[in-house]
Design a protein around this motif. Structure first.
Motif, PDB file in Angstrom:
ATOM      1  N   HIS A  67      -3.625   0.057   9.126  1.00  0.00           N
ATOM      2  CA  HIS A  67      -3.340   0.119  10.559  1.00  0.00           C
ATOM      3  C   HIS A  67      -3.096  -1.304  11.066  1.00  0.00           C
ATOM      4  N   ARG A  68      -2.249  -1.399  12.081  1.00  0.00           N
ATOM      5  CA  ARG A  68      -2.005  -2.700  12.708  1.00  0.00           C
ATOM      6  C   ARG A  68      -2.002  -2.537  14.222  1.00  0.00           C
ATOM      7  N   VAL A  69      -2.797  -3.366  14.917  1.00  0.00           N
ATOM      8  CA  VAL A  69      -2.849  -3.382  16.376  1.00  0.00           C
ATOM      9  C   VAL A  69      -2.585  -4.823  16.801  1.00  0.00           C
ATOM     10  N   GLY A  70      -1.413  -5.062  17.421  1.00  0.00           N
ATOM     11  CA  GLY A  70      -1.045  -6.438  17.726  1.00  0.00           C
ATOM     12  C   GLY A  70      -0.895  -7.210  16.424  1.00  0.00           C
ATOM     13  N   SER A  71      -1.619  -8.305  16.295  1.00  0.00           N
ATOM     14  CA  SER A  71      -1.580  -9.076  15.045  1.00  0.00           C
ATOM     15  C   SER A  71      -2.786  -8.774  14.163  1.00  0.00           C
ATOM     16  N   THR A  72      -3.625  -7.812  14.570  1.00  0.00           N
ATOM     17  CA  THR A  72      -4.812  -7.454  13.795  1.00  0.00           C
ATOM     18  C   THR A  72      -4.466  -6.362  12.787  1.00  0.00           C
ATOM     19  N   GLU A  73      -4.680  -6.657  11.514  1.00  0.00           N
ATOM     20  CA  GLU A  73      -4.406  -5.701  10.449  1.00  0.00           C
ATOM     21  C   GLU A  73      -5.716  -5.182   9.868  1.00  0.00           C
ATOM     22  N   MET A  74      -5.751  -3.891   9.574  1.00  0.00           N
ATOM     23  CA  MET A  74      -6.982  -3.269   9.081  1.00  0.00           C
ATOM     24  C   MET A  74      -6.681  -2.298   7.948  1.00  0.00           C
ATOM     25  N   PHE A  75      -7.605  -2.219   7.004  1.00  0.00           N
ATOM     26  CA  PHE A  75      -7.565  -1.198   5.967  1.00  0.00           C
ATOM     27  C   PHE A  75      -8.806  -0.329   6.152  1.00  0.00           C
ATOM     28  N   VAL A  76      -8.594   0.972   6.292  1.00  0.00           N
ATOM     29  CA  VAL A  76      -9.683   1.885   6.622  1.00  0.00           C
ATOM     30  C   VAL A  76     -10.409   2.352   5.371  1.00  0.00           C
ATOM     31  N   ALA A  77     -11.728   2.275   5.409  1.00  0.00           N
ATOM     32  CA  ALA A  77     -12.590   2.816   4.356  1.00  0.00           C
ATOM     33  C   ALA A  77     -13.612   3.734   5.025  1.00  0.00           C
ATOM     34  N   PHE A  78     -14.363   4.450   4.209  1.00  0.00           N
ATOM     35  CA  PHE A  78     -15.336   5.407   4.732  1.00  0.00           C
ATOM     36  C   PHE A  78     -16.727   5.071   4.203  1.00  0.00           C
ATOM     37  N   GLU A  79     -17.732   5.500   4.952  1.00  0.00           N
ATOM     38  CA  GLU A  79     -19.112   5.252   4.551  1.00  0.00           C
ATOM     39  C   GLU A  79     -19.918   6.541   4.675  1.00  0.00           C
ATOM     40  N   LEU A 174      14.808  12.149  -4.964  1.00  0.00           N
ATOM     41  CA  LEU A 174      13.665  11.922  -5.847  1.00  0.00           C
ATOM     42  C   LEU A 174      12.386  11.912  -5.021  1.00  0.00           C
ATOM     43  N   SER A 175      11.306  12.389  -5.601  1.00  0.00           N
ATOM     44  CA  SER A 175      10.022  12.338  -4.924  1.00  0.00           C
ATOM     45  C   SER A 175       9.539  10.891  -4.860  1.00  0.00           C
ATOM     46  N   PRO A 176       8.924  10.464  -3.744  1.00  0.00           N
ATOM     47  CA  PRO A 176       8.414   9.083  -3.653  1.00  0.00           C
ATOM     48  C   PRO A 176       7.465   8.775  -4.808  1.00  0.00           C
ATOM     49  N   GLY A 177       7.687   7.647  -5.444  1.00  0.00           N
ATOM     50  CA  GLY A 177       6.836   7.267  -6.568  1.00  0.00           C
ATOM     51  C   GLY A 177       5.629   6.455  -6.156  1.00  0.00           C
ATOM     52  N   ARG A 178       5.504   6.173  -4.846  1.00  0.00           N
ATOM     53  CA  ARG A 178       4.395   5.368  -4.334  1.00  0.00           C
ATOM     54  C   ARG A 178       3.655   6.125  -3.245  1.00  0.00           C
ATOM     55  N   LEU A 179       2.364   5.864  -3.134  1.00  0.00           N
ATOM     56  CA  LEU A 179       1.581   6.428  -2.045  1.00  0.00           C
ATOM     57  C   LEU A 179       1.807   5.606  -0.787  1.00  0.00           C
ATOM     58  N   CYS A 180       1.803   6.281   0.370  1.00  0.00           N
ATOM     59  CA  CYS A 180       2.010   5.608   1.650  1.00  0.00           C
ATOM     60  C   CYS A 180       0.663   5.267   2.278  1.00  0.00           C
ATOM     61  N   LEU A 181       0.537   4.034   2.775  1.00  0.00           N
ATOM     62  CA  LEU A 181      -0.739   3.564   3.325  1.00  0.00           C
ATOM     63  C   LEU A 181      -0.974   4.002   4.768  1.00  0.00           C
ATOM     64  N   ASN A 182       0.084   4.254   5.526  1.00  0.00           N
ATOM     65  CA  ASN A 182      -0.117   4.571   6.941  1.00  0.00           C
ATOM     66  C   ASN A 182       0.450   5.930   7.348  1.00  0.00           C
ATOM     67  N   ASN A 183       0.740   6.776   6.373  1.00  0.00           N
ATOM     68  CA  ASN A 183       1.135   8.157   6.660  1.00  0.00           C
ATOM     69  C   ASN A 183       0.620   9.037   5.521  1.00  0.00           C
ATOM     70  N   PRO A 235       1.560  -2.323  -4.504  1.00  0.00           N
ATOM     71  CA  PRO A 235       1.914  -1.160  -5.319  1.00  0.00           C
ATOM     72  C   PRO A 235       2.109   0.108  -4.493  1.00  0.00           C
ATOM     73  N   TYR A 236       1.975  -0.008  -3.165  1.00  0.00           N
ATOM     74  CA  TYR A 236       2.115   1.133  -2.267  1.00  0.00           C
ATOM     75  C   TYR A 236       3.385   0.972  -1.423  1.00  0.00           C
ATOM     76  N   MET A 237       3.485   1.758  -0.342  1.00  0.00           N
ATOM     77  CA  MET A 237       4.547   1.582   0.637  1.00  0.00           C
ATOM     78  C   MET A 237       3.976   1.851   2.024  1.00  0.00           C
ATOM     79  N   VAL A 238       4.659   1.344   3.052  1.00  0.00           N
ATOM     80  CA  VAL A 238       4.254   1.578   4.439  1.00  0.00           C
ATOM     81  C   VAL A 238       5.444   2.140   5.211  1.00  0.00           C
ATOM     82  N   GLN A 239       5.152   2.968   6.200  1.00  0.00           N
ATOM     83  CA  GLN A 239       6.193   3.552   7.028  1.00  0.00           C
ATOM     84  C   GLN A 239       6.468   2.642   8.213  1.00  0.00           C
ATOM     85  N   ILE A 240       7.743   2.291   8.418  1.00  0.00           N
ATOM     86  CA  ILE A 240       8.139   1.385   9.494  1.00  0.00           C
ATOM     87  C   ILE A 240       8.587   2.156  10.727  1.00  0.00           C
TER      88      ILE A 240
END
Length: 258
Positions: A67-79, A174-183, A235-240
């Motif tokens: 996720h990105r909000v302004g210039s702040t970038e985050m990777f979500v994990a769970f606990e 072709l099916s996407p060969g990479r997992l998407c990080l934000n979708n 190794p992933y992809m992001v949706q623009i």
């Protein structure tokens, strides 16, 4: 392995993504575990050589969601908190405020927005003269707008924008060969053979900063599809960008401009 898990702030985003990409999942699940440790509330017990009664289990779900909000970038994990019911219940009394503080510290833009909204609510509940009310609301608007601008442009390094025209010819679906990080829905669709690459990938110079003016495609008949522009990210992809289309006649459709 008893090692401290290093996040993107320590080893860099690219190394972090490759590290998670190579980590093993729990069999028959999408869970990628990366840490199991005693909860900080157990420090006194541990110092007294007593066994911990509450643990934190941290993991990613399929991917480290981006996720990105302004210039702040985050990777979500769970606990997941694992322990005796009494320990978990006792922790809940002040844990929510603690977690909120951690989140707002990592997201200054969200913190400013939350404060502006709370200030506006305080003003509305006090029923001051209308002129004072309008002045306070203007200040809150200014504060919010300023935080957005600072979040987007602070420490910005300007580069010459890359100029390149790409006229794709389309590819065999072709099916996407990479997992998407934000979708994450795309990952599900790809697993169900419901997502395909329409064109690309195209090579760009990573030392340049590109501005996408127009991205479009042509189809004879469109019935309920979601089309997007994607970029490789480690190794992933992001949706623009994304555009959902219902039933349409044959025409050229832009993914960027309305």
């Amino acid at each position: 392995n008893g090692k401290v898990f290093e996040g993107p702030d320590r080893i860099g985003v690219n190394a972090f993504l490759h590290k998670v990409f190579n980590m093993k999942k729990i069999p028959d699940t999408n869970i990628i575990p990366y840490r199991l440790k005693a909860n900080s509330s157990q420090k006194k017990r541990i110092d007294n050589k007593e066994p911990a009664l509450l643990f934190n289990f941290n993991f990613f779900d399929v991917v480290p969601e981006y996720h990105r909000v302004g210039s702040t970038e985050m990777f979500v994990a769970f606990e997941l908190q694992i322990g005796l019911e009494a320990e978990v219940s006792g922790l809940r009394e002040d844990h929510l405020a603690y977690e909120e503080g951690r989140i707002l510290k990592a997201q200054p833009l969200l913190k400013e927005y939350k404060k502006a909204v709370e200030d506006a609510n305080d003003v509305k509940s006090s029923t001051p003269p209308s002129s004072l009310m309008e002045k306070s609301e203007d200040q809150n608007d200014l504060k919010l707008i300023s935080s957005v601008l600072e979040g987007n442009f602070a420490n910005w390094k300007y580069q010459e924008l890359g100029k390149k025209e790409i006229n794709g010819e389309g590819t065999v679906p072709l099916s996407p060969g990479r997992l998407c990080l934000n979708n994450k829905r795309l990952n599900i669709w790809a697993n169900q053979n419901k997502a395909v690459i329409l064109d690309g990938p195209f090579e760009l110079d990573p030392s340049h900063r590109y501005s996408v003016d127009l991205t479009s495609f042509k189809m004879k008949h469109i019935v309920g599809i979601s089309v997007g522009l994607f970029a490789h990210f480690g190794p992933y992809m992001v949706q623009i960008s994304a555009l959902f289309l219902g039933i349409k006649r044959a025409k050229e459709v832009s993914l960027i401009k309305p």
